[in-house]
Design a protein around this motif. Structure first.
Motif, PDB file in Angstrom:
ATOM      1  N   ASP A  69       0.793  -1.225   0.000  1.00 30.04           N
ATOM      2  CA  ASP A  69       0.000   0.000   0.000  1.00 30.04           C
ATOM      3  C   ASP A  69       0.826   1.277   0.000  1.00 30.04           C
ATOM      4  O   ASP A  69       0.289   2.357   0.214  1.00 30.04           O
ATOM      5  CB  ASP A  69      -0.956   0.021   1.190  1.00 30.04           C
ATOM      6  CG  ASP A  69      -0.230   0.196   2.522  1.00 30.04           C
ATOM      7  OD1 ASP A  69       1.001   0.029   2.564  1.00 30.04           O
ATOM      8  OD2 ASP A  69      -0.909   0.505   3.519  1.00 30.04           O
ATOM      9  N   LEU A  70       2.153   1.176  -0.187  1.00 31.39           N
ATOM     10  CA  LEU A  70       3.019   2.358  -0.221  1.00 31.39           C
ATOM     11  C   LEU A  70       3.059   3.082   1.118  1.00 31.39           C
ATOM     12  O   LEU A  70       3.395   4.265   1.168  1.00 31.39           O
ATOM     13  CB  LEU A  70       2.580   3.326  -1.335  1.00 31.39           C
ATOM     14  CG  LEU A  70       2.448   2.743  -2.738  1.00 31.39           C
ATOM     15  CD1 LEU A  70       1.889   3.781  -3.703  1.00 31.39           C
ATOM     16  CD2 LEU A  70       3.779   2.230  -3.242  1.00 31.39           C
ATOM     17  N   GLN A  71       2.756   2.378   2.201  1.00 31.26           N
ATOM     18  CA  GLN A  71       2.796   3.009   3.520  1.00 31.26           C
ATOM     19  C   GLN A  71       3.530   2.118   4.520  1.00 31.26           C
ATOM     20  O   GLN A  71       4.727   2.277   4.722  1.00 31.26           O
ATOM     21  CB  GLN A  71       1.377   3.354   3.999  1.00 31.26           C
ATOM     22  CG  GLN A  71       0.743   4.505   3.221  1.00 31.26           C
ATOM     23  CD  GLN A  71      -0.611   4.921   3.749  1.00 31.26           C
ATOM     24  OE1 GLN A  71      -1.325   4.171   4.409  1.00 31.26           O
ATOM     25  NE2 GLN A  71      -1.004   6.154   3.441  1.00 31.26           N
ATOM     26  N   ALA A  72       2.823   1.159   5.135  1.00 34.30           N
ATOM     27  CA  ALA A  72       3.444   0.385   6.214  1.00 34.30           C
ATOM     28  C   ALA A  72       3.223  -1.109   6.084  1.00 34.30           C
ATOM     29  O   ALA A  72       3.410  -1.847   7.060  1.00 34.30           O
ATOM     30  CB  ALA A  72       2.904   0.873   7.565  1.00 34.30           C
ATOM     31  N   SER A  73       2.832  -1.575   4.928  1.00 32.67           N
ATOM     32  CA  SER A  73       2.420  -2.968   4.782  1.00 32.67           C
ATOM     33  C   SER A  73       3.601  -3.928   4.760  1.00 32.67           C
ATOM     34  O   SER A  73       4.749  -3.540   4.583  1.00 32.67           O
ATOM     35  CB  SER A  73       1.596  -3.123   3.498  1.00 32.67           C
ATOM     36  OG  SER A  73       2.257  -2.522   2.408  1.00 32.67           O
ATOM     37  N   ASN A  74       3.273  -5.207   4.963  1.00 36.89           N
ATOM     38  CA  ASN A  74       4.292  -6.263   4.902  1.00 36.89           C
ATOM     39  C   ASN A  74       4.191  -6.965   3.559  1.00 36.89           C
ATOM     40  O   ASN A  74       3.204  -7.616   3.259  1.00 36.89           O
ATOM     41  CB  ASN A  74       4.116  -7.262   6.049  1.00 36.89           C
ATOM     42  CG  ASN A  74       2.863  -8.105   5.923  1.00 36.89           C
ATOM     43  OD1 ASN A  74       1.749  -7.584   5.919  1.00 36.89           O
ATOM     44  ND2 ASN A  74       3.022  -9.413   5.820  1.00 36.89           N
ATOM     45  N   HIS A  75       5.212  -6.809   2.766  1.00 37.34           N
ATOM     46  CA  HIS A  75       5.250  -7.446   1.447  1.00 37.34           C
ATOM     47  C   HIS A  75       6.321  -8.534   1.406  1.00 37.34           C
ATOM     48  O   HIS A  75       6.064  -9.655   0.975  1.00 37.34           O
ATOM     49  CB  HIS A  75       5.517  -6.392   0.378  1.00 37.34           C
ATOM     50  CG  HIS A  75       5.749  -6.950  -0.993  1.00 37.34           C
ATOM     51  ND1 HIS A  75       4.773  -7.612  -1.697  1.00 37.34           N
ATOM     52  CD2 HIS A  75       6.851  -6.969  -1.781  1.00 37.34           C
ATOM     53  CE1 HIS A  75       5.264  -8.005  -2.859  1.00 37.34           C
ATOM     54  NE2 HIS A  75       6.526  -7.637  -2.931  1.00 37.34           N
TER      55      HIS A  75
END
Length: 739
Positions: free
Chosen positions: A404-410
């Motif tokens: 999400d271009l913020q704080a997500s775990n990818h």
């Protein structure tokens, strides 16, 4: 039923006899069993091949019985006398196989040639699950054997009680994965779109987890093998909510036209009809939806719809039209509708009508909480579950990974405690959303533990998270020969996983406000861009979601402080994992490093990099440009450590697995830090790139007598940063330990 304490033994001589038509799906799983037997016993088994197909399609719900004698004629071509046999066949009335879809039974039967195990089912998927249960429970093949590098233990003989087994009906009817943001899978091999070599292990793992449906990738070329192979392996196909019915995107099919259903209904319906024609004979869960191009509200393409009433009326009309078109061509279609974003809001406000029998799919916020997702800085957290009293069919779209271009775990494990996952899904089931669970599984390999937990939940409806984690640790990390544990090491490793969840940064007030790997990268790049564009006198609007509406310097401090405060916990956990890995056998040690040490190092390198970036801005704001240059160089090095951690995880079959890290994009962050430090060097060391050397590094006795022509080769950025850093650490060590 147990045969008076009888045992069923499997050896290299065990025979396998398939008495149903070899549909593509049965052939795939049959080949898995043959491969599994060879992996365990070192020799391919004796087999009677599945009954050859007649060339006509076999319905998903039926099995064609092979025209063979009901008795088994054992010979050298099948199995040695006295050895056991595994028979795969359609269920008969005497089997008392449960009558719900996908049910199967295991029945043991003694014969003069040896004990027989009958795997019987009423339909194709039931037979697949029966064979895969034999693979897991008897041969010892883990569902994630491929993704975890966990091959089955080599054995000479396996004995299990000859106890009949009836499968238990799963809590969730439709269970599956959305292979989304799958850049690692895309970049792993040279071929694009990904080939069978990539997709077969994905679909195999899903089947072994008891899944039965899949969205095979995101906006991949229609020429790819992904959808065809998923269907071939027995899975239901379903669709992304931005691609209703699996149709081509309007602007891709009709470039240059306005994507307005009001203006071009016949063009939209042509795309839908083409998609229906192509899939009408497949096993499909049809997704009804109407969102705009690029996965956004449709009224952004058609602004004439400017009230909730008009928007809801249009969505209702389109969905009804899609539903009618499917029912005209497909027999007994199963249809779903994603209650995503604006559609959920309009539905709850009473502006959307959903056709009877359609499964409504409710989505979490990307961080595991069943509330509406954050859009930029807007985070309304509207509950995303069926309203009280909803008597329709409902299901869940759930993320164990997100982008999400913020704080997500990818690239890393889900950061919140797994109790959040269990609690949210259990609450969803209690609210009636148990018809369907679709899990965003990302690139599979980084998310094995949470995918395993969700698989237990979709089967059992509940999970004891602590016990599940202990069992997972025993499966993955117990030494060969004692997978049932027997010593404390697996339980100690479970504590390391708990340490991971405890260490994640809490950047907000909610239990799901936990930082994944993207937290260290997208905000860092926003900070650098805002700074270098000369905007540091004003707040960065794209950071408000975590840093608030405050001066830019305070926003940077907010991110840097959060990162700095987490470093000690991540460092301590890293040491514990390294110590545990050193005590494990090589293969188990490698698994621990891949599954836990890698994400910990991505968090640790990210925290260190973000904290150093904060120190760089503080020094810059105080006009200490040489010090800012040193801190920016530190940030560059720390983010580079994250890249190195990815490279170290690309061993064996995983060569190049992370080379397409285009979403978290650590390489991009490294480039930003390099650009920043070069820019900072312009502040006081330009144009000759020698002034800081003279000011800070040159001996005082030389400063006034050196000759210019003896200093023609300025230090590189790396060498200058190292030398300046050593000087500043000696003089002001407090500047290198945060705030």
């Amino acid at each position: 039923m147990s045969l008076n304490g009888a045992r069923f033994a499997v050896t290299r001589d065990t025979g396998y006899d398939c008495r149903v038509e070899a549909t593509p799906a049965i052939r795939h799983v049959w080949d898995m069993i043959v491969r599994d037997h060879e992996a365990v016993f070192g020799q391919a088994p004796h087999t009677e091949e599945p009954y050859a197909t007649s060339g006509t399609a076999v319905a998903r719900g039926s099995l064609v019985v092979a025209r063979r004698s009901p008795t088994i004629a054992l010979s050298n071509s099948t199995a040695a006398r006295g050895s056991s046999t595994v028979i795969v066949r359609a269920a008969e009335p005497a089997d008392r196989c449960p009558e719900w879809p996908e049910a199967f039974v295991l029945r043991f039967c003694p014969s003069s040639q040896g004990m027989c195990l009958h795997i019987a089912a009423r339909d194709e998927l039931g037979l697949l699950y029966g064979m895969l249960r034999y693979s897991r429970e008897v041969l010892g093949v883990d569902p994630f054997w491929f993704w975890a590098d966990r091959p089955p233990e080599r054995r000479e003989r396996i004995e299990v009680p000859a106890a009949d087994f009836d499968s238990v009906r799963p809590k969730v009817r439709y269970r599956g994965w959305f292979v989304n943001d799958e850049v690692c899978l895309i970049g792993w091999k040279e071929e694009y779109p990904p080939t069978r070599e990539v997709w077969e292990p994905v679909f195999e793992a899903l089947l072994r987890c008891g899944g039965n449906m899949v969205i095979p990738g995101t906006d991949l070329p229609k020429t790819g093998v992904h959808a065809e192979l998923a269907a071939e392996m027995g899975l239901y196909l379903t669709h992304h909510h931005a691609e209703p019915l699996g149709a081509e995107m309007f602007l891709r099919a009709y470039p240059g036209k306005n994507a307005s259903y009001k203006e071009f209904p016949e063009l939209f319906e042509r795309l839908w009809r083409e998609a229906i024609d192509k899939q009408k004979n497949d096993c499909v869960l049809w997704v009804l939806s109407f969102r705009g191009q690029g996965d956004k509200p449709f009224w952004e393409n058609d602004p004439a719809f400017d009230t909730p009433e008009s928007r809801g009326a249009m969505i209702s009309h389109v969905v009804r039209r899609q539903h009618d078109m499917i029912r005209e061509q497909a027999a007994e279609p199963v249809c779903c509708m994603a209650m995503y974003g604006e559609i959920a809001e309009l539905y709850k406000a009473g502006h959307i009508e959903v056709p009877d029998g359609v499964i409504k799919i409710w989505a979490d916020n990307g961080y595991g909480k069943m509330v509406s997702r954050r859009h930029g800085n807007l985070n309304e957290r509207v509950p995303a579950l069926p309203p009280r009293g909803d008597r329709g069919r409902n299901g869940v779209y759930y993320h164990v990974t997100f982008h999400d271009l913020q704080a997500s775990n990818h690239l890393t494990l889900f950061p919140s405690p797994p109790e959040l996952i269990a609690g949210e899904l259990e609450a969803a089931f209690e609210a009636g959303a148990s018809e369907y669970v679709l899990v965003n599984c990302g690139n599979i390999r980084p998310h094995l533990y949470t995918l395993d937990l969700v698989a237990e939940l979709w089967h059992e409806s509940r999970a004891d998270v602590g016990e599940h984690l202990n069992r997972y640790a025993r499966r993955m990390f117990a030494e060969d020969g004692r997978r049932d544990g027997g010593e404390e090491e697996p339980e100690a490793i479970a504590e390391l996983f708990r340490g991971y969840f405890d260490s994640a940064i809490a950047y907000g007030p909610h239990p799901d406000d936990r930082a994944g790997d993207e937290f260290y990268h997208h905000p860092a790049r926003e900070i650098v861009g805002h700074w270098l564009r000369g905007q540091s006198t004003t707040p960065n609007a794209k950071l408000l979601w975590a840093a608030g509406d405050r001066p830019f310097r305070e926003q940077v401090r907010r991110f840097a402080n959060l990162a700095q405060e987490a470093i000690a916990s991540w460092e301590a956990l890293e040491r514990r994992i390294v110590s545990a890995a050193e005590r494990l056998p090589a293969a188990a040690s490698a698994r621990l490093q891949d599954q836990l040490l890698l994400p910990v190092r991505l968090h640790l390198s990210g925290c260190r990099g973000l904290a150093a970036l904060g120190r760089a801005f503080e020094a810059y704001a105080d006009s200490r440009y040489a010090l800012a240059f040193v801190h920016a160089s530190e940030a560059l090095g720390h983010y580079g450590d994250g890249q190195q951690a990815l490279r170290e995880a690309e061993h064996g079959r995983w060569a190049n697995f992370y080379r397409a890290d285009w979403l978290t994009n650590i390489a991009n962050t490294v480039d930003h830090m390099d650009t920043l430090r070069r820019w900072l060097r312009m502040h006081g060391d330009s144009p000759d790139m020698f002034l800081w050397y003279k000011e800070y590094l040159m001996p005082e006795t030389e400063k006034h007598i050196y000759l210019e022509n003896t200093h023609r080769n300025p230090l590189s950025d790396d060498k200058l940063a190292a030398a300046l850093g050593e000087r500043f650490r000696q003089e002001e060590p407090n500047l290198f330990v945060g705030y």
